[in-house]
Design an enzyme around this catalytic site. Structure first.
Site, PDB file in Angstrom:
ATOM      1  N   ASP A  77       4.665  -6.392 -11.206  1.00 51.98           N
ATOM      2  CA  ASP A  77       3.688  -5.868 -12.158  1.00 51.98           C
ATOM      3  C   ASP A  77       4.189  -6.074 -13.578  1.00 51.98           C
ATOM      4  O   ASP A  77       5.398  -6.166 -13.828  1.00 51.98           O
ATOM      5  CB  ASP A  77       3.392  -4.390 -11.887  1.00 51.98           C
ATOM      6  CG  ASP A  77       4.608  -3.496 -12.051  1.00 51.98           C
ATOM      7  OD1 ASP A  77       5.696  -3.865 -11.554  1.00 51.98           O
ATOM      8  OD2 ASP A  77       4.487  -2.416 -12.672  1.00 51.98           O
ATOM      9  N   GLU A 136       6.431  -0.802 -11.218  1.00 49.60           N
ATOM     10  CA  GLU A 136       7.629  -0.350 -11.925  1.00 49.60           C
ATOM     11  C   GLU A 136       7.282   0.034 -13.348  1.00 49.60           C
ATOM     12  O   GLU A 136       7.857   0.963 -13.906  1.00 49.60           O
ATOM     13  CB  GLU A 136       8.694  -1.447 -11.919  1.00 49.60           C
ATOM     14  CG  GLU A 136      10.081  -0.988 -12.368  1.00 49.60           C
ATOM     15  CD  GLU A 136      10.316  -1.091 -13.878  1.00 49.60           C
ATOM     16  OE1 GLU A 136      11.324  -0.556 -14.364  1.00 49.60           O
ATOM     17  OE2 GLU A 136       9.484  -1.712 -14.571  1.00 49.60           O
TER      18      GLU A 136
END
Length: 377
Positions: A77, A136
């Site tokens: 991400d 994250e």
């Protein structure tokens, strides 16, 4: 048997798939397609529900005959690109000696480099795991923590883990993270009684009480630092009363603060300390704490030494072992085994025109392969 993977082409393929946190789907397809021909068994999981999910996580394991098990952790991400890029943030572009695109540094580039390093490592050398999350950069509730539960159920426990965060500062290889400070956010809500400013005896103004509480907190010196950590710090991040009128005493006053703390403290103890201070001024004050992670340290030893050796062999740099900076998923993974963080230079992470030097991607691949060979041989 080994294979050749071009880390530049894989990085470009990963960057080309938008994956703003929480990430799912196509970007994991790209990674799985790269790993499967290398002999990895790939499992993908969808964890969590709205508002913090769903999140996709990936666990890839290639078992070798050697006794050691090495883990690499990372995230696919990325943060939103924002506006003002010279070129499309999700259309990777090489200009000069740099590869541009969101995630080039943080951290699709490092993932590509590690996959290329694993491809160049003999299959029978030892077991390699990739622990890759799609959350994250966000709340990280259903990311690595959820993935660790899947690992536990499958008895996948590496002997050591390197997290591919962009830890380098000025040059690739100048810094390795061997720990991180803990982080806790705390909200303080002081109740009062709303009223007209001309009739203060009919109201109870919460603002002076909140000011006293914040002054008492500001006077606290948590510590002077420790062997591997800088001093803990308390920072006020918001004060709000929600009062748009000039002649009204507000019904409540709120503040938010953030504490970054070293290994002399635990998050719950700090929340309790703030609560005691608040209640000394106003017993009805409400205090809520959210611990993002505890401080942790992987003392210098086998893992940090072999990482430093691999860095020096490729760059001739003696890496600094550090605990500076913000939090990362290493705060969860350290519960499994020794963990350090090492990756690309961080000068452009989260910025417009995020970019990585082509040479650095090749060098990082060589360093990661050097780490693997030192672990397994």
């Amino acid at each position: 048997m080994t294979r050749n993977i071009d880390p530049i082409e894989l990085a470009k393929a990963l960057i080309a798939v938008p994956s703003v946190t929480p990430a799912t789907g196509a970007v994991f397809d790209v990674l799985e397609a790269a790993l499967t021909p290398l002999g990895f068994t790939v499992e993908r999981f969808i964890d969590g529900i709205e508002p913090d999910g769903p999140v996709e996580n990936l666990l890839a394991v290639r078992r070798g005959s050697g006794p050691k098990h090495f883990g690499f952790a990372g995230h696919l991400d990325v943060v939103p690109p924002g506006v003002g890029w010279t070129s499309d943030a999700f259309a990777p572009e090489i200009r000069g000696e740099l590869l541009y695109g969101r995630g080039a540094v943080d951290m699709k580039g490092a993932i590509a480099a590690f996959v290329a390093a694993a491809a160049a490592t003999p299959v029978d050398a030892g077991t390699i795991s990739l622990i890759i999350t799609g959350d994250e950069e966000g709340p990280a509730i259903f990311g690595t923590r959820a993935l660790m539960e899947h690992m536990d159920a499958r008895r996948v426990t590496p002997d050591m883990i390197v997290v591919g965060e962009p830890t380098s500062v000025n040059r690739l290889g100048d810094m390795v993270k061997i720990g991180r400070r803990g982080s806790v956010n705390i909200w303080i809500d002081v109740p009062g009684t709303q009223g007209h400013v001309a009739y203060p005896h009919l109201a109870d103004n919460p603002i002076p009480k909140l000011v006293k509480i914040l002054a008492a907190i500001d006077a606290v010196v948590l510590d002077e630092g420790s062997d591997w950590f800088q001093p803990s710090n308390i920072e006020f991040t918001d004060i709000e009363v929600g009062n748009g009128a000039t002649n009204v005493i507000p019904a409540s006053a709120r503040a938010r603060l953030s504490i970054r703390f070293n290994d002399q403290h635990r998050g719950a103890e700090l929340v309790a300390m703030i609560e005691r201070i608040a209640h000394e001024v106003e017993p009805a004050a409400r205090v809520l704490g959210k611990i993002s992670g505890e401080a942790f340290l992987t003392p210098p030893g086998e893992l940090s030494e072999l990482v430093a050796e691999a860095i020096h062999a490729e760059t001739d740099i003696c890496a600094e072992m550090s605990t500076t900076g913000g939090t990362s998923d290493a705060r969860f993974l350290h519960a499994l085994c020794p963990v350090v963080e090492f990756g690309l230079t961080n000068a452009t992470m989260h910025k417009l025109d995020e970019a990585v030097a082509i040479e650095d991607l090749h060098r990082l691949t060589a360093i990661y392969r050097g780490i693997l060979m030192r672990v397994f041989l």
